[in-house]
Design a protein around this motif. Structure first.
Motif, PDB file in Angstrom:
ATOM      1  N   ARG A  23      35.013  33.308  29.374  1.00  0.00           N
ATOM      2  CA  ARG A  23      35.565  33.373  30.713  1.00  0.00           C
ATOM      3  C   ARG A  23      35.776  34.835  31.096  1.00  0.00           C
ATOM      4  NH1 ARG A  23      34.393  28.914  30.322  1.00  0.00           N
ATOM      5  NH2 ARG A  23      35.486  27.008  30.961  1.00  0.00           N
ATOM      6  N   TYR A  24      35.581  35.107  32.398  1.00  0.00           N
ATOM      7  CA  TYR A  24      35.949  36.418  32.954  1.00  0.00           C
ATOM      8  C   TYR A  24      36.687  36.179  34.259  1.00  0.00           C
ATOM      9  CZ  TYR A  24      35.876  40.728  35.518  1.00  0.00           C
ATOM     10  OH  TYR A  24      36.274  41.814  36.250  1.00  0.00           O
ATOM     11  N   LEU A  25      37.854  36.819  34.423  1.00  0.00           N
ATOM     12  CA  LEU A  25      38.625  36.741  35.657  1.00  0.00           C
ATOM     13  C   LEU A  25      38.935  38.148  36.130  1.00  0.00           C
ATOM     14  CD1 LEU A  25      39.235  33.818  34.444  1.00  0.00           C
ATOM     15  CD2 LEU A  25      41.329  33.940  35.768  1.00  0.00           C
ATOM     16  N   PRO A  26      38.563  38.492  37.375  1.00  0.00           N
ATOM     17  CA  PRO A  26      38.903  39.824  37.888  1.00  0.00           C
ATOM     18  C   PRO A  26      40.381  39.918  38.207  1.00  0.00           C
ATOM     19  CG  PRO A  26      37.870  38.513  39.598  1.00  0.00           C
ATOM     20  CD  PRO A  26      37.806  37.690  38.331  1.00  0.00           C
ATOM     21  N   ARG A  80      34.574  43.900  46.979  1.00  0.00           N
ATOM     22  CA  ARG A  80      33.392  43.040  46.970  1.00  0.00           C
ATOM     23  C   ARG A  80      32.226  43.743  46.268  1.00  0.00           C
ATOM     24  NH1 ARG A  80      33.102  42.578  51.954  1.00  0.00           N
ATOM     25  NH2 ARG A  80      34.383  40.721  52.215  1.00  0.00           N
ATOM     26  N   THR A  81      32.078  45.043  46.526  1.00  0.00           N
ATOM     27  CA  THR A  81      31.018  45.804  45.875  1.00  0.00           C
ATOM     28  C   THR A  81      31.221  45.849  44.363  1.00  0.00           C
ATOM     29  OG1 THR A  81      30.749  47.181  47.841  1.00  0.00           O
ATOM     30  CG2 THR A  81      29.850  48.035  45.783  1.00  0.00           C
ATOM     31  N   ALA A  82      32.464  46.102  43.945  1.00  0.00           N
ATOM     32  CA  ALA A  82      32.759  46.164  42.517  1.00  0.00           C
ATOM     33  C   ALA A  82      32.542  44.814  41.846  1.00  0.00           C
ATOM     34  CB  ALA A  82      34.193  46.645  42.296  1.00  0.00           C
ATOM     35  N   LEU A  83      32.972  43.736  42.510  1.00  0.00           N
ATOM     36  CA  LEU A  83      32.771  42.402  41.949  1.00  0.00           C
ATOM     37  C   LEU A  83      31.293  42.071  41.843  1.00  0.00           C
ATOM     38  CD1 LEU A  83      35.605  40.362  43.711  1.00  0.00           C
ATOM     39  CD2 LEU A  83      35.361  40.750  41.260  1.00  0.00           C
ATOM     40  N   THR A  84      30.529  42.417  42.881  1.00  0.00           N
ATOM     41  CA  THR A  84      29.091  42.166  42.850  1.00  0.00           C
ATOM     42  C   THR A  84      28.434  42.963  41.741  1.00  0.00           C
ATOM     43  OG1 THR A  84      29.082  41.760  45.238  1.00  0.00           O
ATOM     44  CG2 THR A  84      26.965  42.239  44.201  1.00  0.00           C
ATOM     45  N   LEU A  85      28.841  44.229  41.608  1.00  0.00           N
ATOM     46  CA  LEU A  85      28.285  45.070  40.552  1.00  0.00           C
ATOM     47  C   LEU A  85      28.610  44.494  39.191  1.00  0.00           C
ATOM     48  CD1 LEU A  85      26.958  47.675  39.514  1.00  0.00           C
ATOM     49  CD2 LEU A  85      29.165  48.813  39.779  1.00  0.00           C
ATOM     50  N   SER A 111      29.586  41.389  38.331  1.00  0.00           N
ATOM     51  CA  SER A 111      28.989  40.081  38.070  1.00  0.00           C
ATOM     52  C   SER A 111      27.506  40.203  37.770  1.00  0.00           C
ATOM     53  CB  SER A 111      29.216  39.145  39.264  1.00  0.00           C
ATOM     54  OG  SER A 111      28.575  39.659  40.421  1.00  0.00           O
ATOM     55  N   SER A 112      26.840  41.218  38.359  1.00  0.00           N
ATOM     56  CA  SER A 112      25.424  41.415  38.071  1.00  0.00           C
ATOM     57  C   SER A 112      25.205  42.020  36.694  1.00  0.00           C
ATOM     58  CB  SER A 112      24.787  42.314  39.135  1.00  0.00           C
ATOM     59  OG  SER A 112      25.309  43.634  39.065  1.00  0.00           O
ATOM     60  N   LEU A 113      26.230  42.679  36.152  1.00  0.00           N
ATOM     61  CA  LEU A 113      26.098  43.311  34.841  1.00  0.00           C
ATOM     62  C   LEU A 113      26.547  42.403  33.702  1.00  0.00           C
ATOM     63  CD1 LEU A 113      27.396  46.876  35.772  1.00  0.00           C
ATOM     64  CD2 LEU A 113      25.036  46.186  35.388  1.00  0.00           C
ATOM     65  N   LEU A 114      27.459  41.472  33.985  1.00  0.00           N
ATOM     66  CA  LEU A 114      27.896  40.540  32.953  1.00  0.00           C
ATOM     67  C   LEU A 114      26.799  39.523  32.669  1.00  0.00           C
ATOM     68  CD1 LEU A 114      31.573  39.869  34.069  1.00  0.00           C
ATOM     69  CD2 LEU A 114      30.849  41.062  32.007  1.00  0.00           C
ATOM     70  N   PRO A 115      26.755  38.972  31.443  1.00  0.00           N
ATOM     71  CA  PRO A 115      25.722  37.970  31.134  1.00  0.00           C
ATOM     72  C   PRO A 115      25.872  36.739  32.014  1.00  0.00           C
ATOM     73  CG  PRO A 115      27.386  38.087  29.385  1.00  0.00           C
ATOM     74  CD  PRO A 115      27.640  39.240  30.302  1.00  0.00           C
TER      75      PRO A 115
END
Length: 562
Positions: free
Chosen positions: A231-234, A206-211, A213-217
């Motif tokens: 598109r971006y998919l983790p 969750r931390t990595a996804l939040t980090l 998503s906050s860095l991607l445009p």
């Protein structure tokens, strides 16, 4: 009938068999709800007629332990329920999965969590069963619990209580005894470790996804002459989020830079490195460097950021006026060019080394793109998997893109669903850009001689164009600034002067000449009538600047559209 007589050899064998089943079945995934269901499958009906597992709610939603309430209450969530077949259906209805509740301090559940010790009622009396039923505000609760054998066991892992497990046996079954309590604690302990592992994993993910998503445009701009979709998919399994990124960076003159990169590795470290590289790429883009120079400097910067992290990247710049595209690659999968008729071409760029390896300069390729062409940038997660090599994946992607000439958002959806139908071990980024020729409502230009009278010609040209574009409110300021730029080009430059107007996200005016001497804003002398033009432009324009070209230089100004 549930219940073991621990003194007999058969019961000892059954106990070991149950613990062996727990070791094999519980914790097969890093999902709390699935782990709870696995405990239910092991314990019911071999150990209990019914069971439920509850954990502190914040562990599920945030992966963190909440602070202990002063009154001893706790907010918990039921993640699984197990019921033996002979039991009536009221048990499952009385205790629904995913229910959240605050347990009062007097309840056996809260006392179990507060003390960290199991609580046993060999037979739950009517009064206690009714009190629990009133707490739940459901009569069915007291009905299914009355006269049952009731055991609450804490879920303890790494010195903390995550929640508890409730085991019950119906009145006709043998009640729990102290030996059963020991076995229940062993089952709960093994389950708690698996639950805590899931909590730690989910928190990091969750931390990595939040980090990331906050860095991607958040919202890509639509540059002049381009239609953009992305598109971006983790990653979808245990490896967690990775370091794939993409960006669309505005450049002077309504030009644009398109970037796609992939940091090798996964987790918070890869996401953090991705954010640093994306910021560095934007900083280098602001210097208006060529793609080869950007990648060369990005490579040096990446070694300073973290020498152990390696990344691939492709960087392209596009000029909507000339439809010229310049592109360079650092070990990345090659972009795909889709021509208007559907024919695809793999852009065989000089591959170069990934960022973070060596100090070799990057090579660059330039080409002109026809109207309607689509450029597809992507990361290897879209074309490579355990079941398919990268060449096969690229071939499949080309086939998909050649048969689709729809809205780019739809193309993204169709491509993602076809190329990644199930769970994959790598994240992906996809960036599509369709070329469109500029119209007279978006771009005009005029050439003027190196003559002082060209300033007045430029003013007339600007006013006529802006009135035709419905931007009459910008005429006065734009005339003033363009007149100043043309006068400076005539006085200090050489050769013919060219004036361009572009209407994109902003109004851009460009004045070019054949001199390589760039304007510099200096403090104007109080006794001189010159030197104030650039100060005026700096005051009126949203942004302004200059850049060198093969033939000389371009001085540009930007204004916000009304």
């Amino acid at each position: 009938m549930p219940g073991f007589r621990m003194g007999s050899p058969a019961s000892m064998h059954e106990q070991l068999s149950l613990l062996n089943a727990a070791s094999k079945r519980i914790g097969s995934t890093l999902d709390m709800f699935e782990t709870g269901r696995e405990l239910m499958d092991v314990a019911v009906p071999r150990f209990a007629d019914a069971a439920g597992i509850l954990v502190q709610d914040r562990l599920v939603t945030e992966g963190e332990f909440p602070q202990q309430n002063n009154d001893g209450s706790a907010l918990v969530r039921r993640i699984a329920v197990g019921v033996a077949d002979p039991l009536p259906g009221e048990y499952a209805k009385a205790f629904p999965v995913d229910e959240v509740a605050v347990y009062d301090a007097w309840t056996p559940y809260a006392r179990c969590m507060a003390t960290g010790n199991p609580i046993l009622y060999p037979r739950l009396g009517r009064r206690t069963a009714e009190e629990i039923g009133r707490f739940w505000k459901r009569d069915s609760v007291s009905k299914v619990l009355e006269d049952s054998s009731f055991l609450v066991v804490p879920l303890k892992a790494r010195g903390r209580v995550l929640g508890f497990v409730i085991f019950t046996r119906r009145p006709t079954s043998q009640p729990f005894d102290e030996q059963d309590v020991n076995l229940a604690e062993e089952l709960a302990a093994r389950t708690a470790v698996c639950l805590d592992n899931a909590r730690l994993y989910n928190r990091e993910r969750r931390t990595a996804l939040t980090l990331q998503s906050s860095l991607l445009p958040v919202d890509l701009s639509q540059p002049l002459g381009l239609t953009i979709a992305s598109r971006y998919l983790p990653a979808s399994d245990l490896v967690g989020v990775g370091g794939d990124w993409y960006d669309v960076i505005p450049l002077p003159g309504c030009r644009v830079a398109l970037v796609v990169g992939d940091v090798m590795g996964h987790g918070i470290r890869a996401a953090a490195t991705m954010g640093q590289l994306r910021t560095a790429a934007r900083t280098l883009a602001s210097l208006d460097l060529s793609p080869a120079d950007v990648l060369f400097r990005l490579n040096l910067m990446s070694q300073d950021l973290d020498a152990s992290q390696i990344a691939t990247c492709v960087y392209a710049t596009y000029d909507p006026v000339t439809r010229r595209c310049a592109m360079a690659c650092a070990g990345h999968v090659p972009p795909i060019l889709v021509r208007p008729g559907g024919e695809t071409e793999l852009l065989e760029l000089p591959p170069g080394l990934p960022l973070g390896i060596g100090n070799e300069p990057a090579e660059m390729r330039e080409f002109t793109l026809p109207d309607g062409t689509v450029l597809a940038f992507y990361t290897d997660g879209l074309v490579e998997s355990r079941e398919r090599d990268i060449e096969e994946g690229i071939s499949a992607l080309r086939s998909l893109l050649s048969s689709q000439n729809h809205d780019l958002e739809e193309v993204c959806n169709l491509t993602i669903s076809a190329q990644r139908p199930g769970h994959e071990r790598d994240d992906i980024a996809l960036l599509l850009a369709r070329i469109s020729e500029l119209t007279p409502k978006e771009f005009v230009e005029v050439s003027m001689p190196a003559d002082r009278r060209s300033a007045s010609q430029a003013r007339r040209f600007v006013r006529a164009t802006l009135e035709d574009w419905g931007l009459a409110s910008l005429c006065d300021n734009t005339e003033l600034m363009v007149s100043e730029l043309v006068a400076n080009a005539v006085e200090h430059g050489q050769g013919e002067v060219e004036l361009r107007l572009l209407r994109g996200p902003t109004l851009v005016c460009e004045v070019s000449d054949t001199s390589s001497s760039v304007p510099v804003m200096r403090e104007a002398s109080t006794t001189s009538d010159t030197g104030r033009g650039l100060h005026l432009i700096n005051w009126l324009a949203h942004r302004w600047g200059s850049r060198l070209t093969e033939k000389g230089k371009i001085v540009w100004i930007e204004q916000r559209l009304p």
